[in-house]
Design a protein around this motif. Structure first.
Motif, short mmCIF file in Angstrom:
data_model
loop_
_atom_site.label_atom_id
_atom_site.label_comp_id
_atom_site.label_asym_id
_atom_site.label_seq_id
_atom_site.Cartn_x
_atom_site.Cartn_y
_atom_site.Cartn_z
N ILE A 87 0.83 -1.20 0.00
CA ILE A 87 0.00 0.00 0.00
C ILE A 87 0.87 1.25 0.00
CG2 ILE A 87 -1.64 1.33 1.39
CD1 ILE A 87 -2.83 -1.39 2.24
N PHE A 88 1.91 1.27 0.80
CA PHE A 88 2.78 2.43 0.86
C PHE A 88 3.53 2.63 -0.45
CE2 PHE A 88 3.26 2.04 5.75
CZ PHE A 88 1.98 2.52 5.91
N ALA A 89 3.96 1.54 -1.07
CA ALA A 89 4.67 1.66 -2.34
C ALA A 89 3.76 2.20 -3.43
CB ALA A 89 5.25 0.30 -2.76
N ILE A 90 2.54 1.70 -3.49
CA ILE A 90 1.59 2.18 -4.49
C ILE A 90 1.26 3.64 -4.26
CG2 ILE A 90 -0.78 1.93 -5.32
CD1 ILE A 90 -0.48 -1.09 -4.67
N ALA A 91 0.99 4.00 -3.02
CA ALA A 91 0.65 5.39 -2.71
C ALA A 91 1.83 6.32 -3.01
CB ALA A 91 0.24 5.52 -1.25
N ALA A 92 3.04 5.88 -2.70
CA ALA A 92 4.21 6.72 -2.98
C ALA A 92 4.38 6.94 -4.48
CB ALA A 92 5.47 6.09 -2.38
#
Length: 160
Positions: A87-92
């Protein structure tokens, strides 16, 4: 102040490898498969073999990313961190302007800096505005999920 030099060197090496890999024959085949697997198979690209290679490579890089993610947080939360990394990678990526179908190394680095800034700023803003740092954390989670949702909706809208 301590600077994690080894982490920065490793990230630079992974970025350089990614840029090099995209220019190889296998990298071009994977890009063609990502655009349209049927056309790639018609062109003579071994889709199943390359899909296996891509899965192995992405799993290895995800494992290394997980280790650096845990190192950065300072805790070893191995039970739920694997959910957070994706989730953090996609959001970043999406915060930096990448699209669902195309992302660059520069966008990944920019998005990482922006997203980590959100981790630093949101508790401070919540504390200053509402008197409770947890309010800032709720805002951060809302922004992360909202960015993903808006990007996916815009992608689906543009496809039609």
């Amino acid at each position: 102040m301590r600077v994690p030099v080894v982490t920065f060197v490793f990230i630079a090496l992974v970025c350089a490898f990614n840029l090099f890999f995209q220019r190889t024959r296998l990298g071009q085949e994977l890009r063609a498969m990502g655009q349209d697997p049927h056309v790639a198979a018609t062109a003579g690209i071994p889709v199943d073999r390359n899909r296996l290679i891509a899965t192995v490579l992405s799993t290895v890089f995800a494992a290394w990313g997980q280790l650096f993610f845990l190192q950065n947080l300072g805790t070893l939360n191995t039970y739920s961190s694997h959910d957070q990394v994706g989730i953090f990678a996609i959001a970043a990526l999406l915060v930096s302007g990448a699209t669902v179908s195309r992302a660059t190394v520069g966008q990944a680095l920019t998005g990482t800096l922006l997203f980590h800034a959100l981790f630093v700023i949101s508790p401070l803003a919540g504390k200053a505005l509402a008197g409770d740092a947890q309010i800032g954390e709720y805002f951060r989670v809302f922004v992360a999920y909202a960015v993903i949702a808006v990007a996916l909706v815009l992608h689906a809208w543009r496809k039609k």
